[in-house]
Design a protein around this motif. Structure first.
Motif, PDB file in Angstrom:
ATOM      1  N   LYS A  39       0.835  -1.209   0.000  1.00  0.00           N
ATOM      2  CA  LYS A  39       0.000   0.000   0.000  1.00  0.00           C
ATOM      3  C   LYS A  39       0.869   1.259   0.000  1.00  0.00           C
ATOM      4  O   LYS A  39       0.578   2.233  -0.702  1.00  0.00           O
ATOM      5  CB  LYS A  39      -0.921  -0.010   1.227  1.00  0.00           C
ATOM      6  N   LEU A  40       1.934   1.236   0.784  1.00  0.00           N
ATOM      7  CA  LEU A  40       2.843   2.377   0.832  1.00  0.00           C
ATOM      8  C   LEU A  40       3.463   2.636  -0.539  1.00  0.00           C
ATOM      9  O   LEU A  40       3.425   3.754  -1.054  1.00  0.00           O
ATOM     10  CB  LEU A  40       3.957   2.130   1.863  1.00  0.00           C
ATOM     11  N   GLN A  52       6.528  12.457   1.101  1.00  0.00           N
ATOM     12  CA  GLN A  52       6.640  12.355   2.555  1.00  0.00           C
ATOM     13  C   GLN A  52       5.985  11.080   3.086  1.00  0.00           C
ATOM     14  O   GLN A  52       4.792  10.858   2.880  1.00  0.00           O
ATOM     15  CB  GLN A  52       5.993  13.576   3.216  1.00  0.00           C
ATOM     16  N   VAL A  53       6.779  10.256   3.769  1.00  0.00           N
ATOM     17  CA  VAL A  53       6.294   9.009   4.365  1.00  0.00           C
ATOM     18  C   VAL A  53       6.591   9.067   5.861  1.00  0.00           C
ATOM     19  O   VAL A  53       7.736   9.294   6.262  1.00  0.00           O
ATOM     20  CB  VAL A  53       6.997   7.781   3.751  1.00  0.00           C
ATOM     21  N   CYS A 159      -5.132  12.320   2.409  1.00  0.00           N
ATOM     22  CA  CYS A 159      -3.968  11.477   2.698  1.00  0.00           C
ATOM     23  C   CYS A 159      -4.386  10.245   3.500  1.00  0.00           C
ATOM     24  O   CYS A 159      -5.408  10.250   4.179  1.00  0.00           O
ATOM     25  CB  CYS A 159      -2.907  12.270   3.467  1.00  0.00           C
ATOM     26  N   LEU A 160      -3.572   9.191   3.418  1.00  0.00           N
ATOM     27  CA  LEU A 160      -3.890   7.923   4.065  1.00  0.00           C
ATOM     28  C   LEU A 160      -3.076   7.676   5.327  1.00  0.00           C
ATOM     29  O   LEU A 160      -1.899   8.042   5.409  1.00  0.00           O
ATOM     30  CB  LEU A 160      -3.656   6.756   3.104  1.00  0.00           C
ATOM     31  N   LEU A 161      -3.723   7.041   6.302  1.00  0.00           N
ATOM     32  CA  LEU A 161      -3.095   6.482   7.491  1.00  0.00           C
ATOM     33  C   LEU A 161      -3.470   5.012   7.511  1.00  0.00           C
ATOM     34  O   LEU A 161      -4.657   4.679   7.443  1.00  0.00           O
ATOM     35  CB  LEU A 161      -3.609   7.182   8.755  1.00  0.00           C
ATOM     36  N   LEU A 162      -2.492   4.119   7.597  1.00  0.00           N
ATOM     37  CA  LEU A 162      -2.792   2.687   7.580  1.00  0.00           C
ATOM     38  C   LEU A 162      -1.891   1.955   8.554  1.00  0.00           C
ATOM     39  O   LEU A 162      -0.907   2.514   9.040  1.00  0.00           O
ATOM     40  CB  LEU A 162      -2.595   2.112   6.177  1.00  0.00           C
TER      41      LEU A 162
END
Length: 255
Positions: A39-40, A52-53, A159-162
């Motif tokens: 996913k990343l 940005q990660v 943006c995603l948070l997983l």
């Protein structure tokens, strides 16, 4: 059998005395790791400008070293400082390196202001980002809400948070395992995230695997930021102020 993923550096980090938990539930953990990895990488490779990660970890996450990050990626690791420093020494000792033209920065979990620390190291809330949690010990609801607050304040809309969260946290709060998903949905929505709980069975099936039996104690999820970051709001506030001031000046000239 084809492995779900290859981690050439894990061996230098894991103390032989603490391998039991990993051996007890290896399949769920590996499935979650593979899902988060994919996913990343899929997200950073398919969204323009996403460099940005941000990783919330236990200080021993090897993703910055083992994943093929796109050029110019900036990876932030938020984790306990003592463990991170020890892991960093061991990883460098076995020759681990960040992909060329990428940057890796650490923010101590113990920081009095993690949000401010991230910004001081160059995080920009006006640019896309993706956030992940795996390995970090989250013992209380307050700790989880603090993480959600940080991400909600800094991540741009969309943006995603997983990652993985301890199922025990949800069960402690609600007392019933069957209501876990409803509890998570309400918690995330309260903090301006739309969340999907991901089935380990479905992840296994998508990879052509069968899920091993065992009562795994984590919840796999993907959440989307619904609000605008503080930086986005401030940028728009300044723009509106500029437009109003220009309008006032034009009105004054007409008089």
């Amino acid at each position: 059998m084809e492995p779900l993923f290859v981690d050439p550096y894990a061996g230098c980090l894991i103390d032989p005395t603490v391998q039991m938990d990993l051996k007890k539930y290896p399949h769920h953990y590996c499935l979650a790791t593979k899902f988060i990895d994919d996913k990343l990488l899929h997200t950073v490779n398919n969204i323009d400008g996403l460099k940005q990660v941000v990783l919330f970890t236990d200080g021993m996450d090897t993703r910055p070293y083992r994943l093929n990050w796109p050029t110019s990626s900036i990876i932030f690791d938020i984790s306990p400082e003592r463990i991170f420093k020890k892991s960093d020494e061991r990883l460098k000792g076995v020759g681990a390196k960040i992909p060329r033209n990428c940057m890796f920065l650490h923010v101590p979990l113990e920081s009095s202001n993690i949000q401010q620390n991230l910004q001081a190291k160059g995080f920009n809330g006006n640019e896309p980002s993706i956030w992940a949690i795996q390995g970090l010990s989250i013992m209380t609801l307050a700790s989880l809400e603090e993480i959600l607050f940080i991400v909600s304040s800094l991540a741009m809309n969309g943006c995603l948070l997983l990652g993985e969260l301890p199922a025990l946290l949800a069960e402690t709060e609600i007392g019933r395992k069957s209501s876990t998903e409803k509890w998570i949905d309400k918690l995330f929505m309260t903090n301006c995230f739309r969340v999907d709980v991901i089935s380990y069975d479905e992840v296994a099936s998508s990879l052509g695997k069968e899920l091993a039996t065992g009562d795994y104690k984590n919840i796999l999820f993907v959440a989307e930021q619904l609000r605008f970051s503080d930086d986005q709001m401030e940028t728009w506030r300044r723009e509106f102020q500029r437009i109003e001031e220009e309008g006032d000046e034009e009105g004054f000239e007409e008089l």
